[in-house]
Motif scaffolding. Structure first.
Motif, PDB file in Angstrom:
ATOM      1  N   VAL A 227       0.844  -1.193   0.000  1.00  0.00           N
ATOM      2  CA  VAL A 227       0.000   0.000   0.000  1.00  0.00           C
ATOM      3  C   VAL A 227       0.885   1.251   0.000  1.00  0.00           C
ATOM      4  O   VAL A 227       1.845   1.333   0.765  1.00  0.00           O
ATOM      5  CB  VAL A 227      -0.922   0.042   1.239  1.00  0.00           C
ATOM      6  N   ILE A 228       0.553   2.197  -0.869  1.00  0.00           N
ATOM      7  CA  ILE A 228       1.202   3.514  -0.843  1.00  0.00           C
ATOM      8  C   ILE A 228       0.187   4.492  -0.277  1.00  0.00           C
ATOM      9  O   ILE A 228      -0.887   4.691  -0.851  1.00  0.00           O
ATOM     10  CB  ILE A 228       1.662   3.942  -2.249  1.00  0.00           C
TER      11      ILE A 228
ATOM     12  N   PHE B  94       4.137   6.998   1.927  1.00  0.00           N
ATOM     13  CA  PHE B  94       4.838   5.873   2.534  1.00  0.00           C
ATOM     14  C   PHE B  94       4.462   4.576   1.834  1.00  0.00           C
ATOM     15  O   PHE B  94       3.324   4.404   1.391  1.00  0.00           O
ATOM     16  CB  PHE B  94       4.472   5.740   4.019  1.00  0.00           C
ATOM     17  N   LEU B  95       5.416   3.656   1.772  1.00  0.00           N
ATOM     18  CA  LEU B  95       5.146   2.296   1.302  1.00  0.00           C
ATOM     19  C   LEU B  95       4.954   1.411   2.522  1.00  0.00           C
ATOM     20  O   LEU B  95       5.825   1.337   3.389  1.00  0.00           O
ATOM     21  CB  LEU B  95       6.298   1.771   0.449  1.00  0.00           C
ATOM     22  N   ILE B  96       3.813   0.731   2.576  1.00  0.00           N
ATOM     23  CA  ILE B  96       3.444  -0.080   3.734  1.00  0.00           C
ATOM     24  C   ILE B  96       3.114  -1.497   3.280  1.00  0.00           C
ATOM     25  O   ILE B  96       2.402  -1.684   2.287  1.00  0.00           O
ATOM     26  CB  ILE B  96       2.221   0.528   4.463  1.00  0.00           C
ATOM     27  N   CYS B  97       3.632  -2.465   3.991  1.00  0.00           N
ATOM     28  CA  CYS B  97       3.265  -3.863   3.761  1.00  0.00           C
ATOM     29  C   CYS B  97       2.388  -4.292   4.937  1.00  0.00           C
ATOM     30  O   CYS B  97       2.885  -4.440   6.059  1.00  0.00           O
ATOM     31  CB  CYS B  97       4.508  -4.744   3.666  1.00  0.00           C
TER      32      CYS B  97
ATOM     33  N   THR C 290       5.841 -10.137  -4.223  1.00  0.00           N
ATOM     34  CA  THR C 290       5.584  -8.927  -3.442  1.00  0.00           C
ATOM     35  C   THR C 290       6.889  -8.311  -2.966  1.00  0.00           C
ATOM     36  O   THR C 290       7.068  -7.090  -2.992  1.00  0.00           O
ATOM     37  CB  THR C 290       4.680  -9.255  -2.239  1.00  0.00           C
ATOM     38  N   THR C 291       7.824  -9.158  -2.544  1.00  0.00           N
ATOM     39  CA  THR C 291       9.125  -8.672  -2.075  1.00  0.00           C
ATOM     40  C   THR C 291       9.879  -7.966  -3.194  1.00  0.00           C
ATOM     41  O   THR C 291      10.473  -6.900  -3.000  1.00  0.00           O
ATOM     42  CB  THR C 291       9.965  -9.836  -1.534  1.00  0.00           C
TER      43      THR C 291
ATOM     44  N   HIS D 191       1.507  -0.086  12.334  1.00  0.00           N
ATOM     45  CA  HIS D 191       2.180  -0.476  11.099  1.00  0.00           C
ATOM     46  C   HIS D 191       3.446   0.353  10.909  1.00  0.00           C
ATOM     47  O   HIS D 191       3.628   1.398  11.536  1.00  0.00           O
ATOM     48  CB  HIS D 191       1.251  -0.298   9.896  1.00  0.00           C
ATOM     49  N   LEU D 192       4.314  -0.116  10.016  1.00  0.00           N
ATOM     50  CA  LEU D 192       5.537   0.593   9.679  1.00  0.00           C
ATOM     51  C   LEU D 192       5.500   0.990   8.211  1.00  0.00           C
ATOM     52  O   LEU D 192       4.877   0.297   7.394  1.00  0.00           O
ATOM     53  CB  LEU D 192       6.768  -0.289   9.940  1.00  0.00           C
TER      54      LEU D 192
END
Length: 313
Positions: free
Chosen positions: A154-155, A277-280, A290-291, A163-164
């Motif tokens: 998710v951006i 932010f890029l969030i996984c 995905t990685t 979350h980070l």
């Protein structure tokens, strides 16, 4: 005290999911429609849940089912339970597959797409046939993609609690209108206008993509507001001298330069800057596709990161 090895739960995950749905959708009828179940079956499930626990979780006030104090505590803990089970089942799926058949990338509308397309072009030759699903969201809708684990990556313009996120770029929002709009006349010679001048004007607002939107961000004091689902629709209306709108600079910079739109500066808020932010949402369950996509997005980030020397200061 029960021995954990022999303990058998009195309740089921389905009962807890039904309770969550009744609360989230605002009542039995709404939850029944959302779950494609009968209202009586939901009533029975919650009633049985309360009976098995010996605790009242809901009480009906008027026509609405409201959580009791005990229900609020139990519901909060139950969300952790169901989320953990979903994560466990997803992990099992990923363990048994070498490469994801589909990768879902949710992107906030404000994120510049020209920063995304080179990533996807680099990903294609390495994707091994994985389908990529790109979903546009706004505000709470982007939150939902994270908290409900609907997306693999998710951006977002913020990082939800728990979350980070890795910073990707800064996005500047500016207030714009047509050069002949009343606000443009008030801001001649780059004068700062008073915020009260905005309240009587038509404001164009980008719709929150969530099913349960929350108006918790942005300037929304104008009594007269029109809501659109895309920035491009808002821009088209602005070009017709309809309303004013806060928009990402990268979407309107050329129009401002050619004087088709005018930037208006407001006292106390000349512009707003957000960080993408890029969030996984489920970092422990990332598959190899995905990685790879995550690493490519980070390689193309447009934000300057502090060096080891800077961080040691």
């Amino acid at each position: 005290m029960n021995n954990s090895k022999t303990y058998r739960p009195k309740t089921t995950l389905e009962q807890w999911r039904i309770l969550q749905a009744v609360v989230d959708f605002g009542g039995y009828a709404q939850a029944a429609h959302a779950l494609s179940k009968s209202q009586s079956s939901l009533n029975h499930a919650v009633s049985k849940l309360q009976s098995m626990l010996g605790v009242q979780l809901l009480e009906v006030i008027g026509r609405k089912a409201v959580l009791t104090q005990a229900g609020e505590v139990m519901l909060r803990r139950s969300r952790n339970l169901t989320a953990n089970v979903e994560a466990l089942e997803l992990l099992a799926v990923n363990i048994h597959q070498d490469w994801e058949p589909e990768i879902t990338l949710t992107v906030d509308l404000a994120f510049p797409r020209d920063a995304l397309y080179p990533v996807l072009k680099s990903f294609l030759p390495e994707s091994r046939g994985s389908r990529v699903k790109i979903k546009d969201t706004v505000l709470t809708g982007t939150d939902d993609a994270i908290t409900s684990h609907e997306a693999d990556l998710v951006i977002h313009m913020s990082v939800p609690k728990g979350h980070l996120g890795e910073p990707l770029c800064h996005i500047e929002f500016v207030l714009v209108c047509h050069p002949e709009h009343e606000l443009a006349k008030l801001s001649e010679n780059n004068a700062l206008i008073d915020p009260s001048a905005l309240e009587q004007q038509l404001q164009l607002v980008i719709a929150d993509s969530s099913d349960t939107p929350e108006e918790k961000e942005g300037w929304l004091k104008s009594e007269n507001r029109w809501t659109v689902s895309q920035f491009d629709t808002a821009i088209d209306l602005l070009l017709e001298n309809i309303g004013f709108c806060w928009l990402p600079m990268h979407k309107v910079e050329q129009l401002i330069h050619t004087k088709k739109l005018k930037r208006v500066k407001v006292k106390g808020s000349e512009f707003k800057q957000l960080t993408a932010f890029l969030i996984c949402p489920t970092p422990d369950d990332k598959g190899p596709g995905t990685t790879l996509l995550e690493n490519l997005i980070l390689q193309h980030r447009r934000i300057a990161l502090p060096s080891a020397k800077d961080m040691s200061r």
